[in-house]
Design an enzyme around this catalytic site. Structure first.
Site, PDB file in Angstrom:
ATOM      1  N   ARG A 133    -145.576  66.127 -30.825  1.00 13.55           N
ATOM      2  CA  ARG A 133    -145.304  65.223 -30.049  1.00 13.55           C
ATOM      3  C   ARG A 133    -146.013  64.117 -29.154  1.00 13.55           C
ATOM      4  NH1 ARG A 133    -141.761  67.465 -24.669  1.00 13.55           N
ATOM      5  NH2 ARG A 133    -140.356  67.444 -26.695  1.00 13.55           N
ATOM      6  N   HIS A 154    -135.961  62.023 -31.771  1.00 11.06           N
ATOM      7  CA  HIS A 154    -136.490  63.276 -31.226  1.00 11.06           C
ATOM      8  C   HIS A 154    -135.738  64.558 -32.571  1.00 11.06           C
ATOM      9  CE1 HIS A 154    -137.394  67.069 -29.729  1.00 11.06           C
ATOM     10  NE2 HIS A 154    -136.955  66.803 -27.894  1.00 11.06           N
ATOM     11  N   GLN A 191    -134.480  67.942 -32.307  1.00  8.89           N
ATOM     12  CA  GLN A 191    -133.511  67.940 -30.796  1.00  8.89           C
ATOM     13  C   GLN A 191    -132.041  68.147 -31.724  1.00  8.89           C
ATOM     14  OE1 GLN A 191    -133.636  69.043 -27.432  1.00  8.89           O
ATOM     15  NE2 GLN A 191    -131.525  69.534 -28.122  1.00  8.89           N
ATOM     16  N   ASP A 197    -128.563  62.971 -20.757  1.00  6.10           N
ATOM     17  CA  ASP A 197    -130.634  63.066 -20.823  1.00  6.10           C
ATOM     18  C   ASP A 197    -130.931  62.338 -19.311  1.00  6.10           C
ATOM     19  OD1 ASP A 197    -133.076  63.912 -21.852  1.00  6.10           O
ATOM     20  OD2 ASP A 197    -133.355  62.196 -23.008  1.00  6.10           O
ATOM     21  N   CYS A 226    -130.742  67.649 -23.065  1.00  6.41           N
ATOM     22  CA  CYS A 226    -131.172  68.005 -24.255  1.00  6.41           C
ATOM     23  C   CYS A 226    -132.916  69.381 -23.136  1.00  6.41           C
ATOM     24  CB  CYS A 226    -132.166  67.335 -25.083  1.00  6.41           C
ATOM     25  SG  CYS A 226    -132.654  66.006 -23.793  1.00  6.41           S
ATOM     26  N   ARG A 242    -132.836  75.712 -30.299  1.00  7.62           N
ATOM     27  CA  ARG A 242    -134.178  75.026 -30.537  1.00  7.62           C
ATOM     28  C   ARG A 242    -134.840  75.829 -31.904  1.00  7.62           C
ATOM     29  NH1 ARG A 242    -136.179  70.144 -28.125  1.00  7.62           N
ATOM     30  NH2 ARG A 242    -137.612  70.290 -29.328  1.00  7.62           N
TER      31      ARG A 242
END
Ligand code: CP
Ligand code: NVA
Length: 305
Positions: A103, A130, A133, A222, A262, A290
């Site tokens: 990340r 991402h 996700q 988000d 998310c 996830r």
């Protein structure tokens, strides 16, 4: 299949669908507590330049449950681009580990990391995208609706990394994807053009949350200020007025619509408490998935399935 998983469209439609099927299978195995340890003796290096709850815990727990061991490497251990270059980190970690998940802030760093690593590299979020996700999101949508076809996904909020992954997914799976964002917070234009030109999906950018939510099957949001942009939150609050997912906005969507996020969520900003807690909210199934989806991604990349 590509060595790495850096963008959802690194994979063909068939590859995406086969990973999706595998995630369902592996999820069932774990739910049944079947003995299954394909990663026995394997290690996963996890680099985190930014905070994380879901990504860290789902990768660490998932890899352990498949028999492997993972290492958390925070900014104090590895600071890609500052303490050490991505290409040096790549070769050092490849010597010790079977896989790397990272990340990072700068998307160019994950590209460089993957290029120089001899082991598979998985993108656990960058400023640009991402992919894990959105892979978990399609599993959640498939579980809920029983299909991925003929769905309208209305994303309400910042044109950020989540939107870029949705747009790239729209080049692989047919969908109607609308991003409703304030005028000054659109997604990357080039990514939007790629999604449009693929001609697989209907993709739109709008500045009208209610118009976008009309007939939507999924209302998705988000945070208004992503990691790295948190200092802009006060200013953003002014620009994002009217972009909160409220019960009224949900009412504009289909009666069967679900709410997705998310996470982490800033309740009271991009979404109300009421929507988060409503029966339409599937955010916690989404978070659970996830782990199952990433297990499938890791198994595919390792050639174990
Ligand atoms: N959705 C997600 O990636 O959450 P974390 O930032 O907590 O990992
Ligand atoms: N857009 C958010 C996603 C967090 C999972 C961020 O980058 O902070």
């Amino acid at each position: 299949m590509n060595k790495d998983f850096l963008h959802v469209d690194d994979w063909t439609q068939d590859e995406i669908l086969s990973v999706l099927d595998l995630s369902v299978e592996v999820k069932q195995k774990l739910k049944n507590r079947e003995p299954y340890a394909p990663f026995k003796g394997h290690t996963l290096a996890m680099i985190f330049a930014k905070p994380s709850a879901r990504t860290r815990v789902s990768f660490e727990t998932g890899f352990y449950r498949l028999g492997g061991h993972s290492l958390y490497l925070g900014p104090a251990e590895i600071d890609v681009g500052t303490r050490e270059s991505a290409k040096d980190v790549a070769r050092v970690l490849s010597a010790y580990n079977d896989m790397i998940m990272a990340r990072l802030f700068d998307h160019a760093h994950i590209i460089e990391l993957a290029r120089y690593a001899s082991v598979p590299v998985i993108n656990g979020l960058t400023d640009y995208n991402h992919p894990c996700q959105i892979m978990a999101d399609i599993l959640t949508i498939k579980e809920h609706f029983g299909r991925l076809e003929d769905l309208k996904i209305a994303y309400i909020g910042d044109g950020n990394n989540i939107v870029h992954s949705w747009l790239r997914m729209a080049t692989r799976l047919p969908m109607h994807f609308v991003c409703a964002c304030p005028v000054s917070y659109p997604p990357d234009q080039a990514t939007f053009e790629i999604a449009k030109q693929a001609s697989i999906s209907t993709v739109e950018i709008s500045n009208d949350p209610f118009g976008a939510a009309r007939d939507a099957d999924v209302v998705y949001t988000d945070v208004w200020a992503s990691m790295g942009k948190k200092h802009e939150l006060e200013e953003r609050k002014r620009h994002f007025k009217g972009f909160t997912v409220t019960p009224q906005l949900m009412a504009a969507s289909r009666p069967t619509a679900v709410f997705m996020h998310c996470l982490p969520a800033q309740r009271g900003l991009e979404v109300t408490d009421e929507v988060m807690e409503s029966p339409a909210s599937i955010v916690f199934q989404q978070a659970e998935n996830r782990m199952h989806m990433q297990n499938a991604i890791m198994l595919k990349l390792a050639g174990k399935a």
